[in-house]
Design an enzyme around this catalytic site. Structure first.
Site, mmCIF file in Angstrom:
data_model
loop_
_atom_site.group_PDB
_atom_site.id
_atom_site.type_symbol
_atom_site.label_atom_id
_atom_site.label_comp_id
_atom_site.label_asym_id
_atom_site.label_seq_id
_atom_site.Cartn_x
_atom_site.Cartn_y
_atom_site.Cartn_z
ATOM 1 N N ASP A 147 -1.515 -9.748 70.419
ATOM 2 C CA ASP A 147 -2.905 -9.577 70.879
ATOM 3 C C ASP A 147 -3.444 -10.856 71.522
ATOM 4 O O ASP A 147 -4.469 -10.829 72.203
ATOM 5 C CB ASP A 147 -3.818 -9.133 69.718
ATOM 6 N N TYR A 188 1.525 -20.789 73.979
ATOM 7 C CA TYR A 188 2.226 -19.628 73.392
ATOM 8 C C TYR A 188 1.758 -18.333 74.042
ATOM 9 O O TYR A 188 2.558 -17.536 74.543
ATOM 10 C CB TYR A 188 2.000 -19.578 71.873
ATOM 11 N N LYS A 239 3.707 -15.497 76.393
ATOM 12 C CA LYS A 239 3.838 -14.073 76.040
ATOM 13 C C LYS A 239 3.195 -13.211 77.137
ATOM 14 O O LYS A 239 3.736 -12.164 77.506
ATOM 15 C CB LYS A 239 3.179 -13.781 74.687
HETATM 16 P P1 NAD Z 1 9.618 -15.621 64.114
HETATM 17 O O1 NAD Z 1 9.285 -16.947 64.691
HETATM 18 O O2 NAD Z 1 9.537 -15.425 62.652
HETATM 19 O O3 NAD Z 1 11.097 -15.196 64.558
HETATM 20 C C1 NAD Z 1 11.558 -15.342 65.877
HETATM 21 C C2 NAD Z 1 13.048 -15.054 65.885
HETATM 22 O O4 NAD Z 1 13.529 -15.200 67.247
HETATM 23 C C3 NAD Z 1 13.864 -16.024 65.018
HETATM 24 O O5 NAD Z 1 14.822 -15.324 64.262
HETATM 25 C C4 NAD Z 1 14.532 -16.932 66.043
HETATM 26 O O6 NAD Z 1 15.774 -17.458 65.591
HETATM 27 C C5 NAD Z 1 14.710 -15.994 67.218
HETATM 28 N N1 NAD Z 1 14.800 -16.713 68.496
HETATM 29 C C6 NAD Z 1 13.970 -17.692 68.940
HETATM 30 N N2 NAD Z 1 14.384 -18.142 70.142
HETATM 31 C C7 NAD Z 1 15.484 -17.411 70.477
HETATM 32 C C8 NAD Z 1 16.352 -17.393 71.596
HETATM 33 N N3 NAD Z 1 16.188 -18.243 72.626
HETATM 34 N N4 NAD Z 1 17.373 -16.504 71.616
HETATM 35 C C9 NAD Z 1 17.556 -15.643 70.571
HETATM 36 N N5 NAD Z 1 16.794 -15.639 69.469
HETATM 37 C C10 NAD Z 1 15.755 -16.508 69.423
HETATM 38 O O7 NAD Z 1 8.712 -14.577 64.903
HETATM 39 P P2 NAD Z 1 7.856 -13.331 64.381
HETATM 40 O O8 NAD Z 1 6.587 -13.822 63.832
HETATM 41 O O9 NAD Z 1 8.745 -12.467 63.587
HETATM 42 O O10 NAD Z 1 7.531 -12.623 65.791
HETATM 43 C C11 NAD Z 1 8.452 -11.728 66.385
HETATM 44 C C12 NAD Z 1 7.854 -11.190 67.681
HETATM 45 O O11 NAD Z 1 6.629 -10.523 67.415
HETATM 46 C C13 NAD Z 1 7.518 -12.284 68.696
HETATM 47 O O12 NAD Z 1 7.840 -11.802 69.971
HETATM 48 C C14 NAD Z 1 6.029 -12.486 68.548
HETATM 49 O O13 NAD Z 1 5.454 -12.929 69.749
HETATM 50 C C15 NAD Z 1 5.579 -11.080 68.188
HETATM 51 N N6 NAD Z 1 4.351 -11.013 67.367
HETATM 52 C C16 NAD Z 1 4.235 -11.752 66.210
HETATM 53 C C17 NAD Z 1 3.090 -11.615 65.435
HETATM 54 C C18 NAD Z 1 2.919 -12.383 64.148
HETATM 55 O O14 NAD Z 1 1.823 -12.345 63.556
HETATM 56 N N7 NAD Z 1 3.927 -13.063 63.628
HETATM 57 C C19 NAD Z 1 2.064 -10.751 65.839
HETATM 58 C C20 NAD Z 1 2.220 -10.037 67.031
HETATM 59 C C21 NAD Z 1 3.374 -10.160 67.791
HETATM 60 O O1 DAU Z 2 -2.386 -12.639 66.677
HETATM 61 C C1 DAU Z 2 -0.991 -12.576 66.647
HETATM 62 C C2 DAU Z 2 -0.420 -13.962 66.506
HETATM 63 O O2 DAU Z 2 -0.712 -14.391 65.186
HETATM 64 C C3 DAU Z 2 1.068 -14.028 66.774
HETATM 65 O O3 DAU Z 2 1.316 -13.664 68.104
HETATM 66 C C4 DAU Z 2 1.598 -15.439 66.507
HETATM 67 O O4 DAU Z 2 2.993 -15.479 66.690
HETATM 68 C C5 DAU Z 2 1.265 -15.806 65.076
HETATM 69 O O5 DAU Z 2 1.675 -17.124 64.826
HETATM 70 C C6 DAU Z 2 -0.236 -15.655 64.817
HETATM 71 O O6 DAU Z 2 -0.992 -16.682 65.519
HETATM 72 P P1 DAU Z 2 -2.184 -17.508 64.816
HETATM 73 O O7 DAU Z 2 -2.317 -18.783 65.510
HETATM 74 O O8 DAU Z 2 -3.380 -16.657 64.656
HETATM 75 O O9 DAU Z 2 -1.510 -17.690 63.333
HETATM 76 P P2 DAU Z 2 -1.480 -18.943 62.315
HETATM 77 O O10 DAU Z 2 -0.929 -18.414 61.029
HETATM 78 O O11 DAU Z 2 -0.841 -20.134 62.918
HETATM 79 O O12 DAU Z 2 -3.028 -19.259 62.101
HETATM 80 C C7 DAU Z 2 -3.923 -18.286 61.592
HETATM 81 C C8 DAU Z 2 -5.308 -18.917 61.590
HETATM 82 O O13 DAU Z 2 -5.341 -19.955 60.603
HETATM 83 C C9 DAU Z 2 -5.683 -19.566 62.899
HETATM 84 O O14 DAU Z 2 -7.076 -19.395 63.141
HETATM 85 C C10 DAU Z 2 -5.391 -21.046 62.675
HETATM 86 C C11 DAU Z 2 -5.655 -21.224 61.179
HETATM 87 N N1 DAU Z 2 -4.829 -22.259 60.522
HETATM 88 C C12 DAU Z 2 -3.480 -22.210 60.681
HETATM 89 C C13 DAU Z 2 -2.658 -23.163 60.096
HETATM 90 C C14 DAU Z 2 -1.162 -23.115 60.297
HETATM 91 C C15 DAU Z 2 -5.429 -23.238 59.721
HETATM 92 O O15 DAU Z 2 -6.658 -23.245 59.544
HETATM 93 N N2 DAU Z 2 -4.611 -24.182 59.134
HETATM 94 C C16 DAU Z 2 -3.262 -24.191 59.306
HETATM 95 O O16 DAU Z 2 -2.593 -25.117 58.753
#
Ligand code: NAD
Ligand code: DAU
Length: 357
Positions: free
Chosen positions: A139, A163, A167
């Site tokens: 999002d 980031y 995306k």
């Molecule tokens: P993550 O960081 O936990 O995992 C990413 C994975 O991708 C890892 O296993 C890493 O080894 C692999 N990877 C990284 N670079 C690579 C490369 N060059 N080639 C092959 N593998 C590679 O990520 P996540 O939080 O599980 O997110 C997964 C997907 O979902 C991402 O595309 C992210 O943008 C999307 N997403 C995440 C969230 C969230 O809240 N975590 C929310 C919405 C969308």
């Molecule tokens: O919205 C989806 C996204 O959510 C994904 O696409 C990203 O991959 C995922 O990392 C996440 O992004 P955020 O930046 O929102 O997540 P994060 O857990 O890093 O932070 C959540 C909120 O907490 C954000 O407002 C920043 C704050 N934060 C984060 C960290 C790591 C703190 O206040 N202190 C911290 O140390």
């Protein structure tokens, strides 16, 4: 039953491992290939319970290496891709944007090129299945909201961090390949996930780990930023539904209808931790420390997931309080996992991110 050969990228990461597990167990007639580079965020221990399954194969490789990507498409003739591999942490993207361009943009285009080549040549002849390239996105591509409104599928893109810019760029390439080359694609944009196996650089597992170690809880700015939290298994269920029933060429927003101000979430987490650890109420909250804000910190994300709910009949199944308790319990029961992923390079990362904040 329809046989499929599905390439899941990033399957050793947080969300990817839940998607791989769901597909391997639920669809024994599918062959699941998990391609992962095993960066700091990828961990095969996330998949120990299914690694011996007959319909599962792990491939170690980098999506940014085009020759390798072409070679595996030639060798295995995948008929579907579920693409999750990415660099995902906003704070790391602020330090090193290029790594996000390489994996998130170049890596995605390499996969699109290989799919386009295979699906317009060899695979077309067999015609047994309709191929699909499903791109899992975030999002954050929509930018930042103030206190009102929601992101819908037609909200204009306005990414604000390296980031989210990477995306957004990858989403545009996926749509461009659909428009230009008629590549069958699907895209979903999801809100913040939480749950088991999330790397402890992200807010919830980082703070669980810090409470366990009696370390400060570094809340950015005033803690007033808002995120919409979804339990990771509900995201995996949404990916399953969109993959099987989504309309090709379309986008689906995925969210939990569950907005929390960071500081309120942190207080709830502290309460659960005190309860689980048998600590005096308020002990963990005393670790909260307000630190310098994240550069360009998006104020609020909130997803309107009506399309997915009404067209594909998906709903979140786990309430936030319940999901947070399941998550805390998992981390408490898996402290070896936590200790292993926070050894080595993590220590250096933590020092760099938080020492002078
Ligand atoms: P993550 O960081 O936990 O995992 C990413 C994975 O991708 C890892 O296993 C890493 O080894 C692999 N990877 C990284 N670079 C690579 C490369 N060059 N080639 C092959 N593998 C590679 O990520 P996540 O939080 O599980 O997110 C997964 C997907 O979902 C991402 O595309 C992210 O943008 C999307 N997403 C995440 C969230 C969230 O809240 N975590 C929310 C919405 C969308
Ligand atoms: O919205 C989806 C996204 O959510 C994904 O696409 C990203 O991959 C995922 O990392 C996440 O992004 P955020 O930046 O929102 O997540 P994060 O857990 O890093 O932070 C959540 C909120 O907490 C954000 O407002 C920043 C704050 N934060 C984060 C960290 C790591 C703190 O206040 N202190 C911290 O140390």
């Amino acid at each position: 039953m329809l046989q499929r050969k599905i390439l899941i990228t990033g399957g050793a990461g947080f969300i990817g491992s839940h998607v791989v597990r769901l597909f391997v167990n639920k669809y024994p007639h599918y062959t699941i290939f998990n391609l992962d580079k095993l960066t700091y965020a990828g961990n095969l221990k996330n998949l120990q319970d299914i690694e011996q399954a007959p319909n599962y194969t792990f491939l170690k490789g980098d999506i940014a290496e085009s020759a390798y990507i072409f070679s595996i498409f030639e060798q295995y003739q995948f008929d579907a891709v579920i693409h999750l591999a990415a660099e995902t942490h906003v704070d790391r993207s602020i330090e090193n944007p290029l790594a996000f361009v390489e994996t998130n943009v170049l890596g995605t285009v390499n996969l699109l090129n290989a799919a386009k080549k295979i699906w317009t040549t060899s695979l077309k002849q067999s015609d047994a299945v309709t191929p699909v390239f499903y791109h899992v996105s975030t999002d954050e591509v929509y930018g930042s909201l103030d206190s009102g409104g929601f992101f819908t599928e037609t909200t204009p893109y306005a990414p604000q961090s390296p980031y989210s810019a990477s995306k957004a760029s990858s989403d545009h390439f996926v749509r461009a390949y659909h428009n230009t080359y008629k590549l069958p694609v699907l895209i979903s944009n999801c809100s913040n996930n939480y749950g088991q196996h999330q790397f402890p650089e992200k807010l919830i597992p980082l703070f669980i780990n810090n409470i366990l170690q009696n370390k400060p809880l570094p809340v950015y700015g005033k803690g007033e930023n808002v995120r919409d939290w979804l339990y990771v298994k509900d995201h995996a269920r949404a990916i399953d539904v969109i993959f099987h029933y989504g309309n090709v060429g379309e986008t689906y927003n995925v969210g939990g209808q569950n907005e929390w101000k960071n500081i309120d979430l942190v207080r709830l987490l502290c309460k659960i931790m005190d309860n689980r650890l048998g600590k005096i109420a308020g002990s963990s909250e005393r670790l909260i420390t307000y630190v310098t804000d994240r550069a360009g910190h998006d104020l609020r994300y909130a997803i309107d997931a009506q399309k997915l709910m009404h067209h594909l009949d998906w709903q979140p199944s786990v309430s936030f309080e319940e999901g947070l308790e399941i998550t805390v319990d998992w981390y408490l029961q898996n402290q070896t996992w936590l200790a292993e992923v926070t050894s080595g390079a993590y220590q250096q990362y933590y020092k760099q991110q938080y020492e002078n904040r």
